[in-house]
Design a protein around this motif. Sequence first.
Motif, PDB file in Angstrom:
ATOM      1  N   TYR A  17       0.836  -1.207   0.000  1.00 45.35           N
ATOM      2  CA  TYR A  17       0.000   0.000   0.000  1.00 45.35           C
ATOM      3  C   TYR A  17       0.871   1.258   0.000  1.00 45.35           C
ATOM      4  CZ  TYR A  17      -3.165   3.618   1.691  1.00 45.35           C
ATOM      5  OH  TYR A  17      -3.864   4.774   1.829  1.00 45.35           O
ATOM      6  N   PHE A  18       1.905   1.233   0.848  1.00 44.03           N
ATOM      7  CA  PHE A  18       2.746   2.419   0.961  1.00 44.03           C
ATOM      8  C   PHE A  18       3.722   2.563  -0.194  1.00 44.03           C
ATOM      9  CE2 PHE A  18       1.474   1.911   5.466  1.00 44.03           C
ATOM     10  CZ  PHE A  18       0.946   3.175   5.671  1.00 44.03           C
ATOM     11  N   LEU A  19       4.093   1.440  -0.820  1.00 38.55           N
ATOM     12  CA  LEU A  19       5.064   1.496  -1.907  1.00 38.55           C
ATOM     13  C   LEU A  19       4.417   1.771  -3.257  1.00 38.55           C
ATOM     14  CD1 LEU A  19       7.423  -1.469  -0.941  1.00 38.55           C
ATOM     15  CD2 LEU A  19       7.901   0.983  -0.747  1.00 38.55           C
ATOM     16  N   THR A  20       3.098   1.542  -3.373  1.00 33.44           N
ATOM     17  CA  THR A  20       2.413   1.784  -4.639  1.00 33.44           C
ATOM     18  C   THR A  20       2.395   3.276  -4.933  1.00 33.44           C
ATOM     19  OG1 THR A  20       0.996  -0.128  -4.298  1.00 33.44           O
ATOM     20  CG2 THR A  20       0.246   1.504  -5.909  1.00 33.44           C
ATOM     21  N   PRO A  21       2.817   3.707  -6.130  1.00 31.51           N
ATOM     22  CA  PRO A  21       2.830   5.130  -6.457  1.00 31.51           C
ATOM     23  C   PRO A  21       1.438   5.743  -6.345  1.00 31.51           C
ATOM     24  CG  PRO A  21       4.036   3.860  -8.105  1.00 31.51           C
ATOM     25  CD  PRO A  21       3.351   2.876  -7.227  1.00 31.51           C
ATOM     26  N   GLU A  22       1.398   6.963  -5.825  1.00 37.86           N
ATOM     27  CA  GLU A  22       0.127   7.649  -5.656  1.00 37.86           C
ATOM     28  C   GLU A  22      -0.519   7.928  -7.012  1.00 37.86           C
ATOM     29  OE1 GLU A  22      -1.561  11.886  -3.849  1.00 37.86           O
ATOM     30  OE2 GLU A  22       0.550  11.595  -4.288  1.00 37.86           O
ATOM     31  N   LYS A  23      -1.805   7.601  -7.097  1.00 44.47           N
ATOM     32  CA  LYS A  23      -2.553   7.892  -8.318  1.00 44.47           C
ATOM     33  C   LYS A  23      -2.954   9.350  -8.292  1.00 44.47           C
ATOM     34  CE  LYS A  23      -4.390   6.101 -12.086  1.00 44.47           C
ATOM     35  NZ  LYS A  23      -3.547   5.478 -13.110  1.00 44.47           N
ATOM     36  N   GLY A  24      -2.581  10.100  -9.328  1.00 45.29           N
ATOM     37  CA  GLY A  24      -2.863  11.521  -9.346  1.00 45.29           C
ATOM     38  C   GLY A  24      -4.105  11.867 -10.138  1.00 45.29           C
ATOM     39  N   LYS A  25      -4.403  13.141 -10.164  1.00 48.97           N
ATOM     40  CA  LYS A  25      -5.545  13.654 -10.916  1.00 48.97           C
ATOM     41  C   LYS A  25      -5.157  13.771 -12.385  1.00 48.97           C
ATOM     42  CE  LYS A  25      -8.380  17.803 -11.384  1.00 48.97           C
ATOM     43  NZ  LYS A  25      -8.610  19.188 -10.881  1.00 48.97           N
ATOM     44  N   PRO A  26      -5.905  13.142 -13.308  1.00 49.18           N
ATOM     45  CA  PRO A  26      -5.551  13.215 -14.729  1.00 49.18           C
ATOM     46  C   PRO A  26      -5.796  14.609 -15.308  1.00 49.18           C
ATOM     47  CG  PRO A  26      -7.618  12.018 -14.433  1.00 49.18           C
ATOM     48  CD  PRO A  26      -7.072  12.281 -13.057  1.00 49.18           C
ATOM     49  N   PHE A  60       1.662  19.821 -23.361  1.00 51.56           N
ATOM     50  CA  PHE A  60       1.666  19.135 -24.650  1.00 51.56           C
ATOM     51  C   PHE A  60       1.386  17.629 -24.560  1.00 51.56           C
ATOM     52  CE2 PHE A  60       4.286  22.924 -24.896  1.00 51.56           C
ATOM     53  CZ  PHE A  60       3.747  23.559 -26.004  1.00 51.56           C
ATOM     54  N   TYR A  61       1.153  17.112 -23.368  1.00 49.48           N
ATOM     55  CA  TYR A  61       0.804  15.691 -23.253  1.00 49.48           C
ATOM     56  C   TYR A  61      -0.049  15.460 -22.004  1.00 49.48           C
ATOM     57  CZ  TYR A  61       4.870  15.663 -20.089  1.00 49.48           C
ATOM     58  OH  TYR A  61       5.769  15.951 -19.086  1.00 49.48           O
ATOM     59  N   ASP A  62      -0.868  14.416 -22.061  1.00 50.40           N
ATOM     60  CA  ASP A  62      -1.689  14.050 -20.911  1.00 50.40           C
ATOM     61  C   ASP A  62      -0.778  13.641 -19.753  1.00 50.40           C
ATOM     62  OD1 ASP A  62      -3.772  14.438 -22.654  1.00 50.40           O
ATOM     63  OD2 ASP A  62      -4.255  12.311 -22.898  1.00 50.40           O
ATOM     64  N   HIS A  63      -1.152  14.020 -18.547  1.00 52.06           N
ATOM     65  CA  HIS A  63      -0.325  13.693 -17.387  1.00 52.06           C
ATOM     66  C   HIS A  63      -1.200  13.672 -16.136  1.00 52.06           C
ATOM     67  CE1 HIS A  63      -0.538  18.079 -17.682  1.00 52.06           C
ATOM     68  NE2 HIS A  63      -0.341  18.117 -16.376  1.00 52.06           N
ATOM     69  N   GLU A  64      -0.571  13.455 -15.002  1.00 51.65           N
ATOM     70  CA  GLU A  64      -1.269  13.451 -13.729  1.00 51.65           C
ATOM     71  C   GLU A  64      -0.611  14.438 -12.774  1.00 51.65           C
ATOM     72  OE1 GLU A  64      -1.216   9.477 -12.252  1.00 51.65           O
ATOM     73  OE2 GLU A  64      -2.748   8.759 -13.656  1.00 51.65           O
ATOM     74  N   VAL A  65      -1.435  15.045 -11.922  1.00 47.35           N
ATOM     75  CA  VAL A  65      -0.908  15.924 -10.877  1.00 47.35           C
ATOM     76  C   VAL A  65      -1.379  15.397  -9.532  1.00 47.35           C
ATOM     77  CG1 VAL A  65      -0.791  17.967 -12.342  1.00 47.35           C
ATOM     78  CG2 VAL A  65      -2.883  17.498 -11.063  1.00 47.35           C
ATOM     79  N   TYR A  80      -2.988  15.035  -5.968  1.00 48.77           N
ATOM     80  CA  TYR A  80      -4.146  15.605  -5.294  1.00 48.77           C
ATOM     81  C   TYR A  80      -3.723  16.464  -4.109  1.00 48.77           C
ATOM     82  CZ  TYR A  80      -7.464  12.721  -7.907  1.00 48.77           C
ATOM     83  OH  TYR A  80      -8.210  12.171  -8.911  1.00 48.77           O
ATOM     84  N   ARG A  81      -2.479  16.302  -3.653  1.00 49.46           N
ATOM     85  CA  ARG A  81      -1.975  17.067  -2.525  1.00 49.46           C
ATOM     86  C   ARG A  81      -1.532  18.471  -2.933  1.00 49.46           C
ATOM     87  NH1 ARG A  81       2.505  13.227  -0.192  1.00 49.46           N
ATOM     88  NH2 ARG A  81       2.805  12.892  -2.412  1.00 49.46           N
ATOM     89  N   GLY A  82      -1.511  18.729  -4.236  1.00 51.52           N
ATOM     90  CA  GLY A  82      -1.137  20.056  -4.695  1.00 51.52           C
ATOM     91  C   GLY A  82       0.096  20.044  -5.556  1.00 51.52           C
ATOM     92  N   PRO A  83       0.329  21.122  -6.335  1.00 54.09           N
ATOM     93  CA  PRO A  83       1.453  21.184  -7.258  1.00 54.09           C
ATOM     94  C   PRO A  83       2.815  21.182  -6.586  1.00 54.09           C
ATOM     95  CG  PRO A  83       0.370  23.321  -7.066  1.00 54.09           C
ATOM     96  CD  PRO A  83      -0.485  22.332  -6.332  1.00 54.09           C
ATOM     97  N   GLY A  84       2.879  21.447  -5.296  1.00 56.71           N
ATOM     98  CA  GLY A  84       4.164  21.454  -4.613  1.00 56.71           C
ATOM     99  C   GLY A  84       4.639  20.079  -4.211  1.00 56.71           C
ATOM    100  N   SER A  85       3.784  19.067  -4.366  1.00 53.26           N
ATOM    101  CA  SER A  85       4.155  17.715  -3.938  1.00 53.26           C
ATOM    102  C   SER A  85       5.029  17.049  -4.970  1.00 53.26           C
ATOM    103  CB  SER A  85       2.899  16.871  -3.735  1.00 53.26           C
ATOM    104  OG  SER A  85       2.054  17.477  -2.796  1.00 53.26           O
TER     105      SER A  85
END
Length: 219
Positions: A30-39, A206-211, A213-218
């Motif tokens: 659970y802790f090692l799985t990369p965080e899923k971000g907002k598309p 220029f490409y689809d990505h994820e950000v 949910y904790r904010g752009p500073g994360s």
Amino acid sequence: MRVMTGQLMRRVLLVATVVLPVLSGCQAMYFLTPEKGKPVKAEYTKIGTQKVAVVVWADRQTLDVDPQARRRICDAIVYHMKKNLEKATFVSGRDVETLQEKSGLDWEQMTNAEIGKKLKCEVVIRVDLLEYTARGSVAQELRKGRVRGTINVYECGVGSGDDASYHTDIACTYPKATDKPVNEMSDGDLIRETVVEFGQEVAHKFYDHEVSYRGPGSR
């Protein structure tokens, strides 16, 4: 009170030996799985298989402080775009630098179509730097990397017009967290970290990505 027999005790220990590592493994996963971000969708989607040049303009004051400012910005943007736009090709930062500094041409007076023709590309991403500093915008004694610029995309193929086909403004600061110590960082270190952030933010258009949910500073 009922006394646990030796056989029952062995069974309990066996179950504990098997189950506890499994639970720990699940927690670890659970802790090692990369965080899923907002598309987030790309804002400009027409690059495809075209050849792209990133051309950066900076004023004389910026170039006096950092003669490599244009090259740093160019390389940071191209780095992220190359990784995520695998079908496109890119003019190297060295070739752009040669046009700007060693060709003998007044590139700033050239049209974007002429720049595209000289660099043999179909798309010119023009970045005009408006801020490039390691000082705060309000308090100059505050050390904080800041890079800000306007982004214009010009299509240079046959029949393309002179107007930009895409425009946006990007501003980045480093560090974003006000409590992050910068005492051990030089001004150059601050600028370099901010350029990395700026390059990624420009490329993201220029490409689809994820950000996060904790904010752009994360990170």
